[in-house]
Design a protein around this motif. Structure first.
Motif, mmCIF file in Angstrom:
data_model
loop_
_atom_site.group_PDB
_atom_site.id
_atom_site.type_symbol
_atom_site.label_atom_id
_atom_site.label_comp_id
_atom_site.label_asym_id
_atom_site.label_seq_id
_atom_site.Cartn_x
_atom_site.Cartn_y
_atom_site.Cartn_z
ATOM 1 N N LYS A 163 0.599 -0.795 0.258
ATOM 2 C CA LYS A 163 0.306 -0.290 -0.216
ATOM 3 C C LYS A 163 1.218 1.162 -0.036
ATOM 4 N N SER A 164 0.299 2.584 -0.220
ATOM 5 C CA SER A 164 0.453 4.182 0.117
ATOM 6 C C SER A 164 1.892 3.636 1.553
ATOM 7 N N ASP A 165 3.138 4.553 0.948
ATOM 8 C CA ASP A 165 3.788 4.496 2.469
ATOM 9 C C ASP A 165 3.358 4.289 3.444
ATOM 10 N N ALA A 166 1.780 5.568 2.961
ATOM 11 C CA ALA A 166 1.442 6.752 4.837
ATOM 12 C C ALA A 166 1.004 4.890 5.454
ATOM 13 N N ILE A 167 0.327 4.120 4.683
ATOM 14 C CA ILE A 167 -0.075 3.031 5.245
ATOM 15 C C ILE A 167 1.045 1.800 5.888
ATOM 16 N N GLU A 168 1.804 1.411 4.997
ATOM 17 C CA GLU A 168 2.509 0.780 5.109
ATOM 18 C C GLU A 168 3.349 1.099 6.406
ATOM 19 N N TRP A 169 3.315 2.220 6.823
ATOM 20 C CA TRP A 169 4.112 3.287 7.582
ATOM 21 C C TRP A 169 4.061 3.035 9.108
ATOM 22 N N ASN A 170 2.293 3.112 8.577
ATOM 23 C CA ASN A 170 1.584 2.985 10.094
ATOM 24 C C ASN A 170 0.710 1.752 10.285
ATOM 25 N N HIS A 171 1.318 0.590 9.876
ATOM 26 C CA HIS A 171 1.803 -0.511 9.910
ATOM 27 C C HIS A 171 2.905 -0.661 10.705
ATOM 28 N N ILE A 172 3.669 -0.414 10.431
ATOM 29 C CA ILE A 172 5.367 -0.389 11.715
ATOM 30 C C ILE A 172 5.092 -0.005 12.649
ATOM 31 N N VAL A 173 4.028 1.335 12.312
ATOM 32 C CA VAL A 173 4.407 1.938 13.855
ATOM 33 C C VAL A 173 3.742 1.560 15.123
ATOM 34 N N ASP A 174 2.905 0.392 14.330
ATOM 35 C CA ASP A 174 1.718 -0.904 15.615
ATOM 36 C C ASP A 174 2.832 -1.885 16.070
ATOM 37 N N GLU A 175 3.038 -2.467 14.767
ATOM 38 C CA GLU A 175 3.929 -3.631 15.687
ATOM 39 C C GLU A 175 5.846 -3.041 16.293
ATOM 40 N N PHE A 176 6.125 -1.940 15.473
ATOM 41 C CA PHE A 176 6.966 -1.514 16.915
ATOM 42 C C PHE A 176 5.801 -1.013 18.663
ATOM 43 N N GLU A 177 5.426 0.145 18.464
ATOM 44 C CA GLU A 177 4.865 -0.146 19.223
ATOM 45 C C GLU A 177 4.500 -1.722 20.304
ATOM 46 N N ARG A 178 3.543 -2.300 19.771
ATOM 47 C CA ARG A 178 2.999 -3.642 20.417
ATOM 48 C C ARG A 178 4.257 -4.212 20.964
ATOM 49 N N VAL A 179 5.584 -4.197 19.852
ATOM 50 C CA VAL A 179 7.090 -4.896 21.013
ATOM 51 C C VAL A 179 7.219 -4.220 21.661
ATOM 52 N N ALA A 180 6.988 -2.454 21.831
ATOM 53 C CA ALA A 180 7.814 -1.569 22.812
ATOM 54 C C ALA A 180 6.782 -1.820 24.149
ATOM 55 N N LEU A 181 5.338 -1.578 23.951
ATOM 56 C CA LEU A 181 4.414 -1.710 24.946
ATOM 57 C C LEU A 181 4.605 -3.461 25.726
ATOM 58 N N ALA A 182 4.815 -4.241 25.376
ATOM 59 C CA ALA A 182 5.268 -5.955 25.556
ATOM 60 C C ALA A 182 7.179 -5.194 26.645
ATOM 61 N N HIS A 183 7.236 -4.384 26.358
ATOM 62 C CA HIS A 183 9.083 -4.861 26.886
ATOM 63 C C HIS A 183 9.330 -3.415 27.461
ATOM 64 N N PRO A 184 8.986 -2.924 28.642
ATOM 65 C CA PRO A 184 8.929 -1.365 29.154
ATOM 66 C C PRO A 184 10.691 -1.368 29.229
ATOM 67 N N ASP A 185 10.933 -2.567 29.882
ATOM 68 C CA ASP A 185 12.640 -2.376 30.559
ATOM 69 C C ASP A 185 13.353 -2.481 29.012
ATOM 70 N N ILE A 186 12.872 -2.549 28.517
ATOM 71 C CA ILE A 186 14.204 -2.459 26.934
ATOM 72 C C ILE A 186 13.678 -1.474 26.055
ATOM 73 N N HIS A 187 15.078 -0.599 25.773
ATOM 74 C CA HIS A 187 15.138 1.253 25.226
ATOM 75 C C HIS A 187 14.907 0.562 23.609
ATOM 76 N N PHE A 188 13.715 1.089 22.931
ATOM 77 C CA PHE A 188 13.672 1.225 22.065
ATOM 78 C C PHE A 188 13.786 2.416 21.837
ATOM 79 N N ALA A 189 14.121 2.595 19.881
ATOM 80 C CA ALA A 189 14.179 3.666 19.435
ATOM 81 C C ALA A 189 13.411 3.490 17.284
ATOM 82 N N LEU A 190 13.022 5.111 17.314
ATOM 83 C CA LEU A 190 12.496 4.119 16.179
ATOM 84 C C LEU A 190 12.755 5.284 15.386
#
Ligand code: ADP
Ligand code: MG
Length: 612
Positions: A163-190
């Motif tokens: 899909k468009s960059d905007a949509i694919e980017w939204n999917h990436i942010v979703d996945e990133f945030e899910r992982v980041a929320l599951a592991h508050p003890d790990i430092h993440f950067a995007l």
């Protein structure tokens, strides 16, 4: 006659299988982040170009791989995470299928740089469509970097399907945030196209949630905590008033793995029954811990659906624990303040974006709670309910947690501009009346009378504004025409130096000339005639009173606010009174100054009628 059945070559088999695991750039991000977590990383950086279509890079500081494993990891069904079928029923890792890297390598250009924690040198491997293009030692820090370019380069149908960059980017942010929320003890950067999108240092859960979904959410979270033999559930649900018309902030995790479950979602919606307006969805961040043997994560290749052995019991547990928590919150809306160490001074000042000071509105604020209207300092404490005291009302001395918890509640997602000119979105009808020749003015709010001490009101408002500002970006400073000098004792010099970074952030630019401190700039808010006193107060706090380091900011900000509020003094017009009162009522603690003095009293109509 020879048979017609042939085994597919590996690279074709991989390419076909890849379709199942890697649907879009976001799937790559998820797989690589999960591998980094399984490798025991404490910091994981994700760099994306063009929504992942050009590049996805994930760097971790985990165990790394030895050269042999670095090559093997691209083989199908190559995994270090399970040894026998039994392991499948006691999974503690994210991955176990050994498919992700084989799939990614089949449909993209992959560069792997890795160095095992026991190795002196790293290994760099380049893969293209399952073929090894390069494999040689390299210089690398301990850990692993995967760089994925030209995703689906050899599967045009897939690439066109993106899909468009905007949509694919939204999917990436979703996945990133899910992982980041599951592991508050790990430092993440995007980072996306060289722009930092998330910088999430290791945090307590609540702070991680707030960092991810927006700062205004903090005071809208109700904690959930339930331990049973089957499952333990902890996390937060959004207060009913934080519910949205769009779904979105709904997160379930089991053993730190994100999953979706419409049955449990139903349980949560049921717990909110009667509390939500029509068509509104509750937000939730719920973390289940269960014995891995009691769940089956093997249901779906992308593993967002999970089967629970005892889902009916969990359904009931969810409904009851959420109802209970919401009930508690209704009775005592402010009791959910956690005193957690993660709310100390912000982890890093460096990367905080500069924001204007803002006013934030406390939706729980009720101006008609008693502020000890008839109370004197000595009996004030008794006139506050425990819930209100928990918020800081009624305390004569603030404790250090007060301003730290302020950090929890004072931030708004959107930048707003300057304080007093800002009309908070409170549904209050405010008017003010000056009381001549007195430090007080009378405020008239939704038909109740408030008597307000103007200097103290300015102190509260300025303090909140300045502290908020300080937490986001350095406080503005102004150079002094004639630097201010003062002789210091050895202890004073030492303590000043210990706190120098903080004081600098607060607007003081100083250096030492032998034992003389030379102050060349001060916070611009500090009025010339207050500089001397303010500096003396700081020395007093850091060397004599020896306040905790985390309290230094509180004391300095208090001094600065005092200087400012004295300068402002009494309000001199009705408009000023109204603006000040409006700003005050938006504060989390409008009733008390940061050093515990009463700012306002309310007089109810019942009280008024008694006068006549
Ligand atoms: P799985 O995660 O299911 O085991 P993958 O294809 O994702 O399968 O990874 C294969 C193997 O490569 C892993 O089992 C692990 O041993 C190794 N590996 C992958 N990523 C990393 C990493 N970031 N750090 C260390 N080892 C890794
Ligand atoms: Mg994996």
């Amino acid at each position: 006659m020879s048979g017609i059945i042939q085994l597919l070559p590996d690279h074709i088999a991989n390419q076909i299988a890849a379709g199942e695991v890697i649907q879009r750039p976001a799937s790559v991000v998820k797989e690589l982040m999960e591998n980094a977590i399984d490798a025991g990383s404490s910091k994981i950086q994700v760099v994306i170009k063009d929504a992942g279509k050009t590049m996805i890079q994930v760097t971790d500081n985990g165990t790394g791989m030895i050269p042999e494993d670095a090559l093997k990891c691209f083989d199908r069904h190559a995994t270090s995470k399970i040894q026998s079928a039994d392991d499948l029923y006691a999974l503690t890792t994210k991955g176990f299928r050994g498919e992700a890297l084989a799939s990614i390598a089949a449909i993209a250009h992959v560069t792997l740089r890795t160095r095992h924690l026991n190795a002196d040198i790293g290994q760099e491997i380049e893969m293209e469509g399952s073929q090894i293009r390069r494999n040689e030692p390299c210089v690398a820090p301990i850990g692993t970097t995967f760089e994925i370019k030209n995703l689906f380069f050899n599967v045009p149908a897939r690439r066109n399907f993106l899909k468009s960059d905007a949509i694919e980017w939204n999917h990436i942010v979703d996945e990133f945030e899910r992982v980041a929320l599951a592991h508050p003890d790990i430092h993440f950067a995007l980072t996306h196209n060289n722009q930092e999108v998330h910088e999430l240092p290791s945090q307590v859960l609540r702070k991680r949630i707030v960092d991810v979904i927006g700062k205004s959410s903090n005071d809208k979270l109700v904690p959930i905590e339930e331990e049973t033999a089957i499952v333990s559930v902890h996390g937060f649900v959004g207060k009913p008033e934080a519910a949205r018309k769009t779904r979105g902030q709904q997160f379930l995790f089991v053993n730190n793995r994100f999953f979706k479950d419409s049955y449990f979602n139903h349980a949560i919606v049921r717990a909110f029954e009667g509390l939500l307006p029509a068509k509104h969805h509750p937000s939730y961040f719920l973390y289940f811990t269960v014995d891995p043997k009691r769940i089956d994560v093997n249901v779906h290749p992308t593993k967002t659906e999970i089967k629970f052995e005892e889902d009916r019991s969990i359904y009931a547990i969810l409904v009851s624990s959420i109802r209970q928590a919401l009930g508690k919150y209704n009775i005592a809306p402010t009791l959910d303040f956690e005193q957690e160490t993660g709310f100390d001074l912000p982890h890093s000042f460096k990367n905080l974006p500069a924001t204007e000071p803002v006013i934030s509105v406390d939706p729980d604020f009720n101006p008609f709670r008693s502020y000890g209207a008839k109370g004197t300092a000595s009996n004030r404490d008794k006139s506050f309910t425990p819930a209100i005291q928990a918020e800081g009302f009624g305390k004569k001395q603030p404790d250090s947690a007060d301003w730290q918890s302020f950090y929890q509640v004072k931030e708004e997602e959107e930048n707003q501009t300057v304080l007093l000119s800002n009309e908070p979105d409170l549904d209050l009808n405010v008017s003010g009346v000056l009381l001549l020749d007195s430090p007080f003015f009378a405020g008239y709010v939704n038909n109740e009378l408030l008597i307000v001490h103007s200097i103290r009101a300015y102190l509260r408002v300025t303090y909140d504004q300045l502290m908020h500002h300080f937490l986001h970006s350095p406080v503005a400073s102004q150079a002094l025409l004639f630097p201010f000098e003062r002789a210091c004792s050895a202890a004073e010099k030492e303590e000043w130096l210990v706190n120098e970074v903080l004081l600098n952030r607060l607007g003081f630019v100083t250096h030492f000339d032998e034992n003389n401190i030379v102050i060349s700039a001060v916070p611009s808010l500090l009025h010339a005639e207050s500089i001397h006193e303010c500096i003396e107060q700081i020395f007093d706090k850091i060397t004599f009173t020896k306040v905790e380091k985390s309290d230094v900011a509180h004391h300095v900000v208090l001094e600065l606010s005092r200087s400012e509020s004295k300068q402002k003094g009494k309000v001199s017009s009705q408009i000023e009174a109204e603006e000040l009162l409006t700003a005050l009522l938006a504060a989390k603690e409008p009733g008390l100054t940061p050093d515990g003095k009463t700012i306002l009293s309310n007089i109810s109509f019942t009280d008024l009628t008694r006068f006549f």
